[in-house]
Design a protein around this motif. Structure first.
Motif, PDB file in Angstrom:
ATOM      1  N   SER A  54      10.914   2.357 -12.669  1.00  0.00           N
ATOM      2  CA  SER A  54      10.718   1.034 -13.280  1.00  0.00           C
ATOM      3  C   SER A  54      10.319  -0.030 -12.278  1.00  0.00           C
ATOM      4  N   GLY A  55       9.546   0.354 -11.274  1.00  0.00           N
ATOM      5  CA  GLY A  55       9.111  -0.616 -10.276  1.00  0.00           C
ATOM      6  C   GLY A  55       7.820  -1.299 -10.673  1.00  0.00           C
ATOM      7  N   GLU A  56       7.615  -2.508 -10.154  1.00  0.00           N
ATOM      8  CA  GLU A  56       6.386  -3.260 -10.371  1.00  0.00           C
ATOM      9  C   GLU A  56       5.585  -3.251  -9.072  1.00  0.00           C
ATOM     10  N   PHE A  57       4.583  -2.359  -9.013  1.00  0.00           N
ATOM     11  CA  PHE A  57       3.778  -2.202  -7.809  1.00  0.00           C
ATOM     12  C   PHE A  57       2.305  -2.511  -8.082  1.00  0.00           C
ATOM     13  N   SER A  58       2.035  -3.270  -9.107  1.00  0.00           N
ATOM     14  CA  SER A  58       0.659  -3.590  -9.465  1.00  0.00           C
ATOM     15  C   SER A  58      -0.042  -4.285  -8.300  1.00  0.00           C
ATOM     16  N   GLY A  59      -1.226  -3.765  -7.954  1.00  0.00           N
ATOM     17  CA  GLY A  59      -1.998  -4.352  -6.869  1.00  0.00           C
ATOM     18  C   GLY A  59      -1.546  -3.954  -5.484  1.00  0.00           C
ATOM     19  N   ALA A  60      -0.579  -3.049  -5.377  1.00  0.00           N
ATOM     20  CA  ALA A  60      -0.090  -2.625  -4.062  1.00  0.00           C
ATOM     21  C   ALA A  60      -1.189  -1.915  -3.292  1.00  0.00           C
ATOM     22  N   GLY A  61      -1.163  -2.049  -1.976  1.00  0.00           N
ATOM     23  CA  GLY A  61      -2.101  -1.365  -1.111  1.00  0.00           C
ATOM     24  C   GLY A  61      -1.351  -0.660   0.005  1.00  0.00           C
ATOM     25  N   GLY A  62      -1.601   0.635   0.161  1.00  0.00           N
ATOM     26  CA  GLY A  62      -0.866   1.368   1.181  1.00  0.00           C
ATOM     27  C   GLY A  62      -1.554   2.646   1.591  1.00  0.00           C
ATOM     28  N   ARG A  63      -0.924   3.330   2.548  1.00  0.00           N
ATOM     29  CA  ARG A  63      -1.417   4.605   3.045  1.00  0.00           C
ATOM     30  C   ARG A  63      -0.243   5.374   3.611  1.00  0.00           C
ATOM     31  N   GLY A  64      -0.269   6.699   3.455  1.00  0.00           N
ATOM     32  CA  GLY A  64       0.821   7.467   4.021  1.00  0.00           C
ATOM     33  C   GLY A  64       1.155   8.707   3.237  1.00  0.00           C
ATOM     34  N   THR A  65       2.435   9.125   3.352  1.00  0.00           N
ATOM     35  CA  THR A  65       2.896  10.390   2.803  1.00  0.00           C
ATOM     36  C   THR A  65       4.160  10.183   1.979  1.00  0.00           C
TER      37      THR A  65
END
Length: 205
Positions: A50-61
Motif C-alpha cells: 500500500s505504498g505511494e511511489f508514483s513518479g519514483a525514480g531509482g536503480r538497483g536490485t
C-alpha cells in the motif's frame, strides 16, 4: 502491432505456466521496512504494501520480496534487477522500466496501462491477469520461460498476440505452425531450451 525479427528455423520446446519456477521467499521472513523505490537500492526480503511511489525514480536490485497494492505509476527504473520477487495488485500505469533483469519473478493482477518495459533478460517469469492497454514490451533475452497469461473474458490481459523472435539458437513463442503443440488456452509463451538463449522481440499495445 508486433515488431520482431524473422523467427529462427528451429522451433523451441513448448512450455506452460506449470513449467515456470515461482518466486522463492518465505512470507514470515519478510520485513515491512521503509522502502521508496528511489535512488540506488540493494534490498532483499521486504514486504512492501500500500505504498505511494508514483513518479519514483531509482536503480538497483530487489530480491526475495513481495510488493502488493502499491502505486508505482509513472515510476522510472533503470537498470533494475528483480530476483524471486512478486508484484501483486500494483499500479504500473505509464511507468518506464528499462534494462530490467528478471529471475523467478511475477507480475499478477496489476494495472499496466501505458507501461514501457524493456527486459534485458528473463529467467522464469510469469505475467498474469494484467491490463496492458497502450503498453510496450521489448524482450532482449530469455532463459527458461516467459509466460503471459490472458484473462478468460473478452478483455485480454494482452490485447493482441505476443511473439519473440530470436537468433540462430533463440527461443520463440510456441506455435503450431512451427511444428510445436500450441500453448495452453490463454497463454503466450516464450520458451528457451536448456542452455541460455538470446532473443529479441517487441510487443506494442
Amino acid at each position: 502491432m508486433i515488431r520482431a525479427p524473422r523467427s529462427p528455423s528451429r522451433p523451441c520446446a513448448t512450455s506452460s505456466i506449470r513449467d515456470v519456477r515461482r518466486p522463492s521467499f518465505d512470507l514470515d521472513d519478510l520485513v515491512a521496512a521503509e522502502f521508496a523505490f528511489r535512488g540506488e537500492f540493494d534490498e532483499e526480503e521486504l514486504l512492501v504494501e500500500s505504498g505511494e511511489f508514483s513518479g519514483a525514480g531509482g536503480r538497483g536490485t530487489l530480491a526475495r520480496s513481495l510488493v502488493r497494492s502499491a502505486d508505482l505509476s509513472e515510476s522510472r527504473m533503470s537498470p533494475l534487477e528483480l530476483a524471486d520477487v512478486r508484484f501483486e495488485d500494483v499500479d504500473l500505469s505509464n511507468a518506464s522500466w528499462q534494462a530490467v533483469k528478471l529471475r523467478q519473478a511475477e507480475i499478477v493482477r496489476s494495472r499496466a496501462i501505458g507501461f514501457r518495459l524493456s527486459i534485458a533478460s528473463a529467467d522464469d517469469v510469469r505475467v498474469d491477469g494484467c491490463r496492458w492497454d497502450y503498453a510496450a514490451i521489448h524482450v532482449e533475452g530469455v532463459k527458461g520461460a516467459l509466460v503471459f497469461t490472458t484473462e478468460s473474458d473478452s478483455r485480454r490481459s494482452m490485447p493482441g498476440p505476443y511473439r519473440a523472435a530470436c537468433g540462430r539458437r533463440g527461443g520463440t513463442r510456441s506455435h503450431p505452425a512451427a511444428g510445436n503443440a500450441p500453448p495452453a488456452p490463454g497463454e503466450d509463451v516464450v520458451r528457451s531450451g536448456r542452455e541460455p538463449r538470446r532473443g529479441r522481440g517487441e510487443w506494442l499495445g
